[in-house]
Write a protein that holds these residues in place. Structure first.
Motif, PDB file in Angstrom:
ATOM      1  N   GLN A 139       0.901  -1.084  -0.010  1.00  0.00           N
ATOM      2  CA  GLN A 139       0.016   0.018   0.047  1.00  0.00           C
ATOM      3  C   GLN A 139       0.770   1.343  -0.131  1.00  0.00           C
ATOM      4  OE1 GLN A 139       0.313  -2.038   2.511  1.00  0.00           O
ATOM      5  NE2 GLN A 139       0.330  -1.257   4.459  1.00  0.00           N
ATOM      6  N   ASN A 140       2.168   1.017   0.252  1.00  0.00           N
ATOM      7  CA  ASN A 140       2.950   2.095   0.305  1.00  0.00           C
ATOM      8  C   ASN A 140       3.839   2.017  -1.096  1.00  0.00           C
ATOM      9  OD1 ASN A 140       5.227   3.889   0.846  1.00  0.00           O
ATOM     10  ND2 ASN A 140       6.187   2.823   2.283  1.00  0.00           N
ATOM     11  N   PRO A 141       3.254   3.171  -1.943  1.00  0.00           N
ATOM     12  CA  PRO A 141       4.110   3.097  -3.199  1.00  0.00           C
ATOM     13  C   PRO A 141       5.671   3.136  -3.181  1.00  0.00           C
ATOM     14  CG  PRO A 141       3.198   5.337  -2.642  1.00  0.00           C
ATOM     15  CD  PRO A 141       2.671   4.527  -1.621  1.00  0.00           C
ATOM     16  N   ALA A 142       6.327   3.503  -2.006  1.00  0.00           N
ATOM     17  CA  ALA A 142       7.666   3.430  -2.187  1.00  0.00           C
ATOM     18  C   ALA A 142       8.175   2.135  -1.598  1.00  0.00           C
ATOM     19  CB  ALA A 142       8.316   4.498  -1.370  1.00  0.00           C
ATOM     20  N   ASP A 143       7.142   0.998  -1.433  1.00  0.00           N
ATOM     21  CA  ASP A 143       7.942  -0.211  -0.887  1.00  0.00           C
ATOM     22  C   ASP A 143       8.715  -1.160  -2.202  1.00  0.00           C
ATOM     23  OD1 ASP A 143       7.155  -2.314   1.695  1.00  0.00           O
ATOM     24  OD2 ASP A 143       7.155  -3.311  -0.495  1.00  0.00           O
ATOM     25  N   PRO A 144       9.654  -1.505  -1.720  1.00  0.00           N
ATOM     26  CA  PRO A 144      10.360  -2.457  -2.664  1.00  0.00           C
ATOM     27  C   PRO A 144       9.722  -3.452  -3.606  1.00  0.00           C
ATOM     28  CG  PRO A 144      11.362  -2.483  -0.653  1.00  0.00           C
ATOM     29  CD  PRO A 144      10.464  -1.795  -0.606  1.00  0.00           C
ATOM     30  N   ASN A 145       8.614  -4.194  -2.938  1.00  0.00           N
ATOM     31  CA  ASN A 145       7.911  -4.962  -3.312  1.00  0.00           C
ATOM     32  C   ASN A 145       6.577  -4.695  -4.032  1.00  0.00           C
ATOM     33  OD1 ASN A 145       9.424  -7.272  -1.990  1.00  0.00           O
ATOM     34  ND2 ASN A 145       9.189  -6.124  -0.226  1.00  0.00           N
ATOM     35  N   ARG A 146       6.583  -3.293  -4.272  1.00  0.00           N
ATOM     36  CA  ARG A 146       5.322  -3.005  -4.764  1.00  0.00           C
ATOM     37  C   ARG A 146       4.858  -3.514  -6.172  1.00  0.00           C
ATOM     38  NH1 ARG A 146       1.894  -1.293  -8.066  1.00  0.00           N
ATOM     39  NH2 ARG A 146       0.637   0.663  -8.325  1.00  0.00           N
ATOM     40  N   ASP A 147       6.053  -3.684  -7.103  1.00  0.00           N
ATOM     41  CA  ASP A 147       5.790  -4.034  -8.200  1.00  0.00           C
ATOM     42  C   ASP A 147       6.202  -5.682  -8.560  1.00  0.00           C
ATOM     43  OD1 ASP A 147       4.894  -1.646  -9.310  1.00  0.00           O
ATOM     44  OD2 ASP A 147       6.813  -1.387 -10.127  1.00  0.00           O
ATOM     45  N   ILE A 148       6.185  -6.510  -7.667  1.00  0.00           N
ATOM     46  CA  ILE A 148       6.420  -7.943  -7.572  1.00  0.00           C
ATOM     47  C   ILE A 148       5.106  -8.449  -7.284  1.00  0.00           C
ATOM     48  CG2 ILE A 148       7.848  -9.649  -6.441  1.00  0.00           C
ATOM     49  CD1 ILE A 148       9.885  -7.837  -5.660  1.00  0.00           C
ATOM     50  N   LEU A 149       4.847  -9.676  -8.099  1.00  0.00           N
ATOM     51  CA  LEU A 149       3.612 -10.253  -7.940  1.00  0.00           C
ATOM     52  C   LEU A 149       3.903 -11.437  -6.963  1.00  0.00           C
ATOM     53  CD1 LEU A 149       0.726 -10.971  -8.879  1.00  0.00           C
ATOM     54  CD2 LEU A 149       1.891 -12.639 -10.736  1.00  0.00           C
ATOM     55  N   PHE A 150       3.199 -11.307  -5.945  1.00  0.00           N
ATOM     56  CA  PHE A 150       3.447 -12.553  -4.640  1.00  0.00           C
ATOM     57  C   PHE A 150       2.188 -12.374  -3.886  1.00  0.00           C
ATOM     58  CE2 PHE A 150       4.129  -8.399  -2.743  1.00  0.00           C
ATOM     59  CZ  PHE A 150       3.796  -8.374  -1.199  1.00  0.00           C
ATOM     60  N   ASN A 151       2.191 -13.458  -3.044  1.00  0.00           N
ATOM     61  CA  ASN A 151       1.017 -13.714  -1.951  1.00  0.00           C
ATOM     62  C   ASN A 151       1.559 -14.686  -0.823  1.00  0.00           C
ATOM     63  OD1 ASN A 151      -1.355 -13.439  -1.071  1.00  0.00           O
ATOM     64  ND2 ASN A 151      -2.437 -13.998  -2.814  1.00  0.00           N
ATOM     65  N   TRP A 152       0.789 -15.012   0.100  1.00  0.00           N
ATOM     66  CA  TRP A 152       1.260 -15.880   1.278  1.00  0.00           C
ATOM     67  C   TRP A 152       0.004 -16.508   1.997  1.00  0.00           C
ATOM     68  CZ3 TRP A 152       0.960 -10.182   1.740  1.00  0.00           C
ATOM     69  CH2 TRP A 152       0.194  -9.715   2.715  1.00  0.00           C
ATOM     70  N   SER A 153       0.464 -17.359   2.769  1.00  0.00           N
ATOM     71  CA  SER A 153      -0.336 -18.328   3.454  1.00  0.00           C
ATOM     72  C   SER A 153      -0.009 -18.098   4.850  1.00  0.00           C
ATOM     73  CB  SER A 153      -0.554 -19.798   2.988  1.00  0.00           C
ATOM     74  OG  SER A 153      -1.159 -20.515   3.712  1.00  0.00           O
ATOM     75  N   GLU A 154      -1.090 -18.182   5.740  1.00  0.00           N
ATOM     76  CA  GLU A 154      -0.549 -17.943   7.006  1.00  0.00           C
ATOM     77  C   GLU A 154      -0.933 -19.488   7.632  1.00  0.00           C
ATOM     78  OE1 GLU A 154      -1.965 -13.457   8.197  1.00  0.00           O
ATOM     79  OE2 GLU A 154      -3.380 -14.981   8.449  1.00  0.00           O
TER      80      GLU A 154
END
Length: 401
Positions: A139-154
Motif C-alpha cells: 500500500q506504500n508506493p515506495a515499498d520495494p515489493n510494490r511491483d512484484i507479484l506475490f502472495n502468502w498463506s498463514e
C-alpha cells in the motif's frame, strides 16, 4: 476460535511498513492432538499457475518453542533473524527455489506461527528493524515489493496440529489453495477459486462504483498485481472515508429504539449480551442488566480493520462482542437480523453499502470460504483447514484465469 493477528507498526523509512511482532495465527482454544505432531511436517508446493517465471518460496515466522523470530530453510531448520537497524537493514536471503510450472517441490514446516510467501519472477525484499522483520507493505508506493507479484498463506503448526489458511485480509493477489492430509489419510483443502474466478473478481471490482476499482494495483506494463483491502484503500485515499457512513448511521438509528442481541459463543447459547444506542454510544449489558462494555460509533476504518472503535481484545466479553459487530458491519447483516452472528451466508452483503471487496471474493471461491477481513471466521466462513495429526500440508499455486 481462530483470529488473524496483524501487528502493524511504522518502521523508520517505511511509513506504512508491517512489522512482524507476534503470531499471525493464534488458536484461542487448543484442539486435542490425535497423534504426536512431529517437529516438522512436509509442505508440498505445486505450481499449476501456467506461468513461466521463477517462483521463490519463503517460510517466515515465530519459533513457538522459543518465541524467536526467523526463517526456515527447505529442510525446516530454523534460523533466527540477526539484529536489525534503524533505518532498517537488509535481511538474510531466506528464499527457497520454488517449482517450475507443472512441477512440485516439497519443503519442511517447523513448529511456527508465520507465513509462507511465494513470489513470481523476483525475490522479495525483506528488511529488519530493531523491532523485528518488516513485511512487504505494497500500500506504500515506495515499498520495494510494490511491483512484484506475490502472495502468502498463514499457518500455525504446534503440538495440537496444523492450521493453515488462504488470506485476503491485506490484499487479493496471486491465486492459490491450501490443504492438509489428515491422520487418517484423507485430505481437506480450501481457498481455490471457481473457474474464471480470478478474472471474475477483478472485473467485478472494476464495475463496482464508489471508488472500489481504485483498489486495483497494476505494474507499468499493465500487469495486474493485486487489489488492496478496503482498509488500505482508505489509508491510501483509493476509497472515500465516508464509504460506510450511510449504513453505520442506519444501524445506530435502528438500535436506538430496539435491541441488538449478540450470542458470541456457538457452544454457549446461554451467554448473551444486549446492545442499545444511547447518547451516541452502543452500550452492551448482560442478562442481569449490568453494562459490560460500550462502543463509540465506528467509522469505515474501524469496520474494515476490525480495530480502533471496534477493538477486540483477547478477552471473554468485549473481544467476542466486537468480533461479532465487525462481522455484521462488513457483511451488512445488522439491519436485517437483530440476533448476531448470522450462521448462514444467504443474507450477507445484500445492502448497497457493504464490504464489496469481501463480497466479490466470497462470490468467486469454489467453497464460498475466504478470509476477506480479519474476523471472517465468525460463523466459520473462513478459508482455513486444520488437523490435529497432520501428515502433510499442501500449497497449490493456481492459474490466473
Amino acid at each position: 476460535m481462530l483470529r488473524t493477528l496483524r501487528r502493524r507498526a511504522a518502521a523508520v523509512g517505511l511509513s506504512l511498513a508491517t512489522v512482524l511482532s507476534g503470531s499471525l495465527l493464534a488458536t484461542g482454544v487448543a484442539a486435542p492432538a490425535r497423534a504426536a505432531v512431529p517437529a516438522t511436517i512436509p509442505l508440498k508446493i505445486t505450481n499449476n499457475s501456467a506461468r513461466g517465471e521463477q517462483v521463490y518460496i519463503y517460510n517466515l515466522g515465530t519459533e513457538l518453542s522459543t518465541g524467536r523470530q526467523g526463517w526456515a530453510d527447505a529442510s525446516g531448520t530454523f534460523h533466527p533473524w540477526p539484529a536489525g537497524g534503524n533505518p532498517p537493514t537488509p535481511a538474510p536471503d531466506a528464499s527457497i527455489p520454488g517449482p517450475s510450472a507443472g512441477q512440485s517441490t516439497t519443503i519442511r514446516m517447523p513448529k511456527f506461527s508465520g507465513r509462507v510467501y511465494f513470489s513470481y519472477g523476483q525475490k522479495l525484499v525483506f528488511k529488519l528493524t530493531t523491532g523485528g522483520l518488516v513485511q512487504p507493505a505494497v500500500q506504500n508506493p515506495a515499498d520495494p515489493n510494490r511491483d512484484i507479484l506475490f502472495n502468502w498463506s498463514e499457518y500455525t503448526l504446534n503440538d495440537s496440529g496444523l492450521w493453515i489458511n488462504s488470506t485476503q485480509v491485506d490484499m487479493f493477489s496471486a491465486p492459490y489453495a491450501v490443504g492438509v492430509q489428515r491422520a487418517d489419510g484423507s485430505t481437506a483443502s480450501t481457498g481455490r477459486l471457481k473457474p474464471g474466478g480470478y478474472n471474475g473478481f477483478f472485473n467485478a471490482l472494476r464495475g463496482q462504483p464508489g471508488g472500489w476499482a481504485n483498489l486495483i494495483q497494476t505494474r507499468s506494463d499493465g500487469t495486474v498485481l493485486r487489489a488492496l483491502s478496503p482498509l488500505y484503500g482508505l489509508e491510501t485515499g483509493a476509497l472515500p472515508t465516508t464509504v460506510m457512513d450511510d449504513y453505520i448511521n442506519r444501524v445506530w438509528q435502528k438500535y436506538s429504539t430496539s435491541t441488538l442481541t449478540v450470542t458470541p459463543f456457538a457452544d454457549q447459547p446461554g451467554t448473551k449480551y444486549y446492545g442499545r444506542v444511547s447518547g451516541g454510544v452502543m452500550n452492551f449489558t448482560n442478562g442481569a442488566g449490568a453494562t459490560v462494555t460500550r462502543f463509540e460509533k465506528p467509522d469505515a476504518a474501524s469496520i474494515f480493520g476490525c480495530h480502533r472503535r471496534l477493538d477486540a481484545p483477547n478477552d471473554l466479553i468485549r473481544g467476542p462482542i466486537s468480533r461479532t459487530l465487525c462481522a455484521g458491519f462488513n457483511r451488512s447483516t445488522l439491519l436485517v437480523n437483530p440476533n448476531q452472528p448470522d450462521s448462514g451466508a444467504d443474507a450477507f452483503y445484500k445492502d448497497n453499502v457493504t464490504n464489496h471487496y469481501a463480497r466479490k471474493i466470497h462470490a468467486q471461491t469454489a467453497d464460498g470460504k475466504a478470509y476477506a477481513f480479519a474476523f471472517d471466521d465468525v460463523g466459520h466462513h473462513e478459508s482455513l483447514v486444520h488437523d490435529g495429526g497432520p501428515r502433510q500440508a499442501y500449497l497449490t499455486l493456481d492459474p490466473f484465469n
